[in-house]
Motif scaffolding. Structure first.
Motif, PDB file in Angstrom:
ATOM      1  N   MET A 101       5.998  -8.331  -9.300  1.00  0.00           N
ATOM      2  CA  MET A 101       4.638  -8.567  -8.843  1.00  0.00           C
ATOM      3  C   MET A 101       4.222  -7.386  -7.969  1.00  0.00           C
ATOM      4  SD  MET A 101       3.147 -11.561  -6.359  1.00  0.00           S
ATOM      5  CE  MET A 101       3.268 -12.835  -7.575  1.00  0.00           C
ATOM      6  N   GLU A 102       2.985  -7.040  -8.102  1.00  0.00           N
ATOM      7  CA  GLU A 102       2.443  -5.950  -7.302  1.00  0.00           C
ATOM      8  C   GLU A 102       1.240  -6.470  -6.535  1.00  0.00           C
ATOM      9  OE1 GLU A 102       0.544  -1.626  -8.236  1.00  0.00           O
ATOM     10  OE2 GLU A 102       2.297  -2.252  -9.419  1.00  0.00           O
ATOM     11  N   VAL A 103       1.193  -6.173  -5.243  1.00  0.00           N
ATOM     12  CA  VAL A 103       0.101  -6.633  -4.388  1.00  0.00           C
ATOM     13  C   VAL A 103      -0.551  -5.410  -3.754  1.00  0.00           C
ATOM     14  CG1 VAL A 103      -0.505  -8.037  -2.378  1.00  0.00           C
ATOM     15  CG2 VAL A 103       1.332  -8.776  -3.899  1.00  0.00           C
ATOM     16  N   HIS A 104      -1.864  -5.398  -3.728  1.00  0.00           N
ATOM     17  CA  HIS A 104      -2.604  -4.283  -3.130  1.00  0.00           C
ATOM     18  C   HIS A 104      -3.304  -4.771  -1.869  1.00  0.00           C
ATOM     19  CE1 HIS A 104      -1.935  -1.820  -6.679  1.00  0.00           C
ATOM     20  NE2 HIS A 104      -2.158  -2.920  -7.379  1.00  0.00           N
ATOM     21  N   PHE A 105      -3.203  -4.002  -0.816  1.00  0.00           N
ATOM     22  CA  PHE A 105      -3.837  -4.337   0.459  1.00  0.00           C
ATOM     23  C   PHE A 105      -4.960  -3.350   0.748  1.00  0.00           C
ATOM     24  CE2 PHE A 105       0.604  -5.711   0.926  1.00  0.00           C
ATOM     25  CZ  PHE A 105       0.406  -7.044   1.224  1.00  0.00           C
ATOM     26  N   HIS A 106      -5.950  -3.811   1.504  1.00  0.00           N
ATOM     27  CA  HIS A 106      -6.978  -2.898   1.987  1.00  0.00           C
ATOM     28  C   HIS A 106      -6.286  -1.887   2.895  1.00  0.00           C
ATOM     29  CE1 HIS A 106     -10.388  -5.124   0.430  1.00  0.00           C
ATOM     30  NE2 HIS A 106      -9.801  -6.242   0.841  1.00  0.00           N
ATOM     31  N   PRO A 107      -6.778  -0.668   2.951  1.00  0.00           N
ATOM     32  CA  PRO A 107      -6.122   0.379   3.752  1.00  0.00           C
ATOM     33  C   PRO A 107      -5.848  -0.026   5.203  1.00  0.00           C
ATOM     34  CG  PRO A 107      -7.829   1.350   2.392  1.00  0.00           C
ATOM     35  CD  PRO A 107      -7.942  -0.140   2.223  1.00  0.00           C
ATOM     36  N   GLU A 108      -6.795  -0.713   5.830  1.00  0.00           N
ATOM     37  CA  GLU A 108      -6.599  -1.120   7.230  1.00  0.00           C
ATOM     38  C   GLU A 108      -5.428  -2.087   7.363  1.00  0.00           C
ATOM     39  OE1 GLU A 108      -8.966  -3.750  10.474  1.00  0.00           O
ATOM     40  OE2 GLU A 108     -10.135  -2.197   9.456  1.00  0.00           O
ATOM     41  N   LEU A 109      -5.343  -3.064   6.468  1.00  0.00           N
ATOM     42  CA  LEU A 109      -4.249  -4.028   6.517  1.00  0.00           C
ATOM     43  C   LEU A 109      -2.921  -3.349   6.185  1.00  0.00           C
ATOM     44  CD1 LEU A 109      -3.299  -6.895   6.956  1.00  0.00           C
ATOM     45  CD2 LEU A 109      -3.913  -7.400   4.587  1.00  0.00           C
ATOM     46  N   GLU A 110      -2.938  -2.465   5.234  1.00  0.00           N
ATOM     47  CA  GLU A 110      -1.706  -1.742   4.888  1.00  0.00           C
ATOM     48  C   GLU A 110      -1.222  -0.909   6.073  1.00  0.00           C
ATOM     49  OE1 GLU A 110       0.085   1.269   1.512  1.00  0.00           O
ATOM     50  OE2 GLU A 110      -1.872   0.356   1.210  1.00  0.00           O
ATOM     51  N   SER A 111      -2.137  -0.312   6.789  1.00  0.00           N
ATOM     52  CA  SER A 111      -1.774   0.469   7.971  1.00  0.00           C
ATOM     53  C   SER A 111      -1.139  -0.417   9.041  1.00  0.00           C
ATOM     54  CB  SER A 111      -3.021   1.160   8.531  1.00  0.00           C
ATOM     55  OG  SER A 111      -2.708   1.856   9.704  1.00  0.00           O
ATOM     56  N   LYS A 112      -1.724  -1.585   9.268  1.00  0.00           N
ATOM     57  CA  LYS A 112      -1.161  -2.530  10.244  1.00  0.00           C
ATOM     58  C   LYS A 112       0.226  -2.983   9.816  1.00  0.00           C
ATOM     59  CE  LYS A 112      -5.547  -4.434  11.894  1.00  0.00           C
ATOM     60  NZ  LYS A 112      -6.367  -5.652  11.981  1.00  0.00           N
ATOM     61  N   LEU A 113       0.384  -3.250   8.539  1.00  0.00           N
ATOM     62  CA  LEU A 113       1.674  -3.676   8.009  1.00  0.00           C
ATOM     63  C   LEU A 113       2.727  -2.583   8.205  1.00  0.00           C
ATOM     64  CD1 LEU A 113       3.514  -5.552   6.341  1.00  0.00           C
ATOM     65  CD2 LEU A 113       2.538  -4.500   4.302  1.00  0.00           C
ATOM     66  N   THR A 114       2.374  -1.368   7.861  1.00  0.00           N
ATOM     67  CA  THR A 114       3.294  -0.243   8.013  1.00  0.00           C
ATOM     68  C   THR A 114       3.671  -0.047   9.473  1.00  0.00           C
ATOM     69  OG1 THR A 114       2.345   0.816   6.061  1.00  0.00           O
ATOM     70  CG2 THR A 114       3.593   2.225   7.562  1.00  0.00           C
ATOM     71  N   HIS A 115       2.686  -0.145  10.354  1.00  0.00           N
ATOM     72  CA  HIS A 115       2.926   0.006  11.791  1.00  0.00           C
ATOM     73  C   HIS A 115       3.850  -1.107  12.303  1.00  0.00           C
ATOM     74  CE1 HIS A 115       2.157   1.126  15.942  1.00  0.00           C
ATOM     75  NE2 HIS A 115       1.868  -0.142  16.198  1.00  0.00           N
ATOM     76  N   SER A 116       3.571  -2.327  11.927  1.00  0.00           N
ATOM     77  CA  SER A 116       4.391  -3.461  12.364  1.00  0.00           C
ATOM     78  C   SER A 116       5.826  -3.330  11.859  1.00  0.00           C
ATOM     79  CB  SER A 116       3.780  -4.775  11.875  1.00  0.00           C
ATOM     80  OG  SER A 116       4.530  -5.870  12.316  1.00  0.00           O
ATOM     81  N   ALA A 117       5.980  -2.951  10.614  1.00  0.00           N
ATOM     82  CA  ALA A 117       7.318  -2.771  10.051  1.00  0.00           C
ATOM     83  C   ALA A 117       8.071  -1.672  10.795  1.00  0.00           C
ATOM     84  CB  ALA A 117       7.229  -2.453   8.563  1.00  0.00           C
ATOM     85  N   ALA A 118       7.395  -0.577  11.097  1.00  0.00           N
ATOM     86  CA  ALA A 118       8.038   0.529  11.814  1.00  0.00           C
ATOM     87  C   ALA A 118       8.472   0.090  13.209  1.00  0.00           C
ATOM     88  CB  ALA A 118       7.083   1.714  11.908  1.00  0.00           C
ATOM     89  N   GLN A 119       7.650  -0.698  13.892  1.00  0.00           N
ATOM     90  CA  GLN A 119       8.012  -1.193  15.226  1.00  0.00           C
ATOM     91  C   GLN A 119       9.261  -2.058  15.184  1.00  0.00           C
ATOM     92  OE1 GLN A 119       4.337  -3.080  16.561  1.00  0.00           O
ATOM     93  NE2 GLN A 119       4.132  -1.451  18.097  1.00  0.00           N
ATOM     94  N   GLN A 120       9.476  -2.729  14.045  1.00  0.00           N
ATOM     95  CA  GLN A 120      10.641  -3.610  13.893  1.00  0.00           C
ATOM     96  C   GLN A 120      11.802  -2.910  13.192  1.00  0.00           C
ATOM     97  OE1 GLN A 120       9.547  -7.485  12.223  1.00  0.00           O
ATOM     98  NE2 GLN A 120       7.424  -7.055  12.770  1.00  0.00           N
ATOM     99  N   SER A 121      11.647  -1.622  12.940  1.00  0.00           N
ATOM    100  CA  SER A 121      12.655  -0.848  12.194  1.00  0.00           C
ATOM    101  C   SER A 121      12.959  -1.506  10.856  1.00  0.00           C
ATOM    102  CB  SER A 121      13.931  -0.679  13.021  1.00  0.00           C
ATOM    103  OG  SER A 121      13.671  -0.003  14.221  1.00  0.00           O
ATOM    104  N   ARG A 122      11.899  -1.898  10.166  1.00  0.00           N
ATOM    105  CA  ARG A 122      12.053  -2.567   8.876  1.00  0.00           C
ATOM    106  C   ARG A 122      11.246  -1.843   7.818  1.00  0.00           C
ATOM    107  NH1 ARG A 122      11.022  -8.861   9.572  1.00  0.00           N
ATOM    108  NH2 ARG A 122      11.950  -8.844   7.511  1.00  0.00           N
TER     109      ARG A 122
END
Length: 67
Positions: A1-22
């Motif tokens: 399955m492939e899911v596409h996020f709006h750029p703003e949400l994708e940025s938040k997701l990437t930032h959150s993952a990086a903060q958690q080292s994930r």
């Protein structure tokens, strides 16, 4: 399955993952898994409540407001 996020949400997701080292993919898998588990518990609770109500096991608003 492939899911596409709006750029703003994708940025938040990437930032959150990086903060958690994930990895963002791992974070999304975990979040969706917890969401679906919560949904399952909610649906089961509603069904139990409906069953109790059908058997006459319920409180009126007045009974709940006046312990």
């Amino acid at each position: 399955m492939e899911v596409h996020f709006h750029p703003e949400l994708e940025s938040k997701l990437t930032h959150s993952a990086a903060q958690q080292s994930r990895n963002p993919d791992e974070l999304v898998q975990d979040v969706i898994s917890r969401y679906l588990e919560g949904e399952t518990r909610f649906v089961e609770a509603v069904k139990r409540g409906e069953g109790a109500s059908e058997q006459g096991e319920y409180l009126t608003h007045e009974q709940r407001s006046n312990p």
